[in-house]
Design a protein around this motif. Sequence first.
Motif, short mmCIF file in Angstrom:
data_model
loop_
_atom_site.label_atom_id
_atom_site.label_comp_id
_atom_site.label_asym_id
_atom_site.label_seq_id
_atom_site.Cartn_x
_atom_site.Cartn_y
_atom_site.Cartn_z
N TRP A 334 0.88 -1.17 0.00
CA TRP A 334 0.00 0.00 0.00
C TRP A 334 0.91 1.22 0.00
O TRP A 334 1.83 1.27 0.81
N TYR A 335 0.64 2.18 -0.85
CA TYR A 335 1.27 3.50 -0.73
C TYR A 335 0.19 4.41 -0.13
O TYR A 335 -0.84 4.63 -0.77
N VAL A 336 0.45 4.87 1.07
CA VAL A 336 -0.56 5.72 1.73
C VAL A 336 -0.31 7.17 1.30
O VAL A 336 0.79 7.69 1.48
N VAL A 337 -1.33 7.80 0.72
CA VAL A 337 -1.14 9.16 0.20
C VAL A 337 -1.81 10.20 1.11
O VAL A 337 -2.65 9.84 1.94
N ASP A 338 -1.44 11.47 0.92
CA ASP A 338 -1.94 12.50 1.84
C ASP A 338 -3.27 13.12 1.41
O ASP A 338 -3.67 14.16 1.93
N GLY A 339 -3.97 12.51 0.45
CA GLY A 339 -5.29 13.00 0.04
C GLY A 339 -6.29 11.86 0.15
O GLY A 339 -5.96 10.78 0.65
N SER A 340 -7.47 12.11 -0.38
CA SER A 340 -8.50 11.09 -0.24
C SER A 340 -9.17 10.80 -1.57
O SER A 340 -9.65 11.72 -2.24
N GLN A 370 4.96 -2.98 -6.88
CA GLN A 370 3.57 -3.17 -7.31
C GLN A 370 2.70 -2.69 -6.17
O GLN A 370 2.74 -3.26 -5.08
N SER A 371 1.94 -1.63 -6.43
CA SER A 371 1.28 -0.99 -5.29
C SER A 371 -0.21 -0.75 -5.52
O SER A 371 -0.68 -0.73 -6.66
N TRP A 372 -0.88 -0.52 -4.42
CA TRP A 372 -2.21 0.05 -4.40
C TRP A 372 -2.11 1.34 -3.58
O TRP A 372 -1.20 1.47 -2.75
N LEU A 373 -3.06 2.24 -3.79
CA LEU A 373 -2.99 3.52 -3.08
C LEU A 373 -4.08 3.59 -2.02
O LEU A 373 -5.22 3.20 -2.28
N ALA A 374 -3.70 4.08 -0.84
CA ALA A 374 -4.68 4.21 0.25
C ALA A 374 -4.83 5.67 0.60
O ALA A 374 -3.84 6.41 0.68
N GLY A 375 -6.08 6.11 0.80
CA GLY A 375 -6.36 7.52 1.09
C GLY A 375 -6.40 7.82 2.58
O GLY A 375 -6.20 6.93 3.41
N MET A 376 -6.68 9.06 2.91
CA MET A 376 -6.52 9.59 4.26
C MET A 376 -7.75 9.52 5.15
O MET A 376 -7.67 9.89 6.32
N THR A 377 -8.90 9.11 4.64
CA THR A 377 -10.03 8.98 5.57
C THR A 377 -9.86 7.64 6.30
O THR A 377 -9.03 6.81 5.90
N CYS A 378 -10.70 7.44 7.32
CA CYS A 378 -10.55 6.18 8.05
C CYS A 378 -11.50 5.13 7.45
O CYS A 378 -11.87 4.17 8.11
N HIS A 422 -16.56 15.69 2.19
CA HIS A 422 -15.73 15.98 3.37
C HIS A 422 -15.74 14.84 4.36
O HIS A 422 -15.81 15.05 5.58
N HIS A 423 -15.69 13.63 3.86
CA HIS A 423 -15.68 12.47 4.74
C HIS A 423 -14.54 12.62 5.74
O HIS A 423 -13.44 13.05 5.37
N CYS A 424 -14.80 12.30 7.00
CA CYS A 424 -13.83 12.44 8.09
C CYS A 424 -13.40 13.89 8.30
O CYS A 424 -12.36 14.15 8.91
N LEU A 425 -14.20 14.81 7.77
CA LEU A 425 -13.93 16.24 7.92
C LEU A 425 -12.56 16.66 7.36
O LEU A 425 -11.92 17.60 7.84
N VAL A 451 -13.70 23.95 7.15
CA VAL A 451 -14.49 22.71 7.08
C VAL A 451 -15.46 22.63 8.25
O VAL A 451 -16.63 22.29 8.07
N ALA A 452 -14.98 23.01 9.43
CA ALA A 452 -15.84 22.97 10.61
C ALA A 452 -17.07 23.87 10.40
O ALA A 452 -18.19 23.49 10.73
N LYS A 453 -16.86 25.03 9.78
CA LYS A 453 -17.96 25.99 9.53
C LYS A 453 -19.03 25.35 8.64
O LYS A 453 -20.22 25.56 8.86
N THR A 454 -18.60 24.58 7.66
CA THR A 454 -19.55 23.93 6.75
C THR A 454 -20.53 23.06 7.54
O THR A 454 -21.65 22.84 7.12
N PHE A 455 -20.06 22.58 8.70
CA PHE A 455 -20.91 21.70 9.51
C PHE A 455 -21.47 22.43 10.73
O PHE A 455 -21.84 21.83 11.72
N GLY A 456 -21.49 23.74 10.64
CA GLY A 456 -22.16 24.54 11.68
C GLY A 456 -21.33 24.83 12.91
O GLY A 456 -21.87 25.27 13.92
#
Length: 457
Positions: A334-340, A370-378, A422-425, A451-456
């Motif tokens: 897995w290559y873990v990347v800094d985006g989602s 030989q890789s797969w990419l993993a994003g930053m949300t949980c 905005h999954h996982c904010l 992002v927090a403002k978007t959710f009130g």
Amino acid sequence: MPKLQNLRKYWKLGVKNFNTQYFDINSANHLVAKEGNYQYDLMNIVKKYGTPLEIVFPFILEERVDELIDLFNSYVKIYRYPAKFFYHYPMKVNQNKEFILPLVTEGANLETGSANELKLVKKMWSTGSLNNKIKVICNGPKTKEYLDLIGELKTKNLDIIPIIEDLNELAYLKSYRGNVGIRLSVDVKVSSHWNHKVDRYGLTEKEISRLGKIKNLKILHYHIGSQIELLKDILRPVRKAMEVYLKLKQINPSLDTLDIGGGMPIPYDRKFRYSIDSLIENLIKFLKEFCEKNQIAPPNIVCEWGRYVVSPAQVTIYKVLCEKDIQQGKNRKWYVVDGSFMNDLLDTWALHQKWHVVPVNYLNSKNKTQSWLAGMTCDADDKYTGQGSYISLPRLDDLEKDDSLYLAIFDTGAYQDALASHHCLLSSPVKLLAQNGEIKIIRRRETLDDVAKTFGW
Ligand SMILES: Cc1ncc(COP(=O)(O)O)c(C=O)c1O
């Protein structure tokens, strides 16, 4: 040292069939984008602005829309086709101002799918930013607000045509003074993710035939799906639609345009095997022959190909943060990347879309993982697994000390922005514009507060 030519071939750069003719490798083995005689070293951009980031290239938009309009017009000329071609850009594909303005400047007309999109057209129209020859086609379900706006813009002399999608719209448009179109639900099954057995849009041939004469009918429209893989699947619906057109024309002499909707694919994964030239040539040849045989005037042709025009005009860049063994695969990581992927490239999750992934640096690296990419949300679904294949990328332990690998995901200009979430904010990436040799921030990276403002909060 691998030769430049071999590297280009390996990473499929500079290949028109892959829409990578705008990209190359420089002497530092970095990915570059070429605008005329200027070139942007994407690694310099990454260093200055950080990741995740998105870069928009208006010159690609301009080139693609010019080529498309020129190609249609040249086949109209070659075949002495006695009617006109009009390109309408479907705004839903990417509503960013930095996409729409260059397209309109190059001669694109517009297609809207909602009252809100039409409000943007109103804004441009009322500030005098649009040429008074521009044409606007209004698709999508029509709320009263949408229909009222169409009426208002008509009274302000905009060449605007609502396409009737449902019978309630027809009833409302009875008092409408301008031209209208009607959407046919074409009963043809084609190879495309979006060609559903039951299509809620448009009216069937039977329903249309029951309507009798339709006041000021000008356009027969259909949209069969997006990313259509086979040439015959684009041409079969045209034949079906022309059979309906023929019948409609007899009682509606004002009908003079066929709008074939979207569908022209881009080579995410080379599933489709036809060129745009062959498609346009076959389309014009067919329409001419059909109309000669049936003794009617050939229709003007409208296409609403958005994905084809705008996808290649944006790349998304992520940094690889770390690697991790893939449990099921020996020596696979897995290559873990800094985006989602789930947030910024949602079609990865929604459609299992295949992307063309190319490193921004270390393009000359000999050893690959030989890789797969993993994003930053949980979320376990926040990953890119290349539709089951692996992505061959430079090995991280070959990088220079404290250096990082960056990856460019190509063709992210269509749909991804409007679908972004905005999954996982998480914050949305910074968006840059690369134009005339200069880089400008057009949307700054969202802060935690944004992002927090978007959710009130
Ligand atoms: C009516 C209509 N026109 C055009 C398009 C754009 O099609 P494409 O994705 O093939 O560019 C769509 C996409 O959904 C659509 O619904």
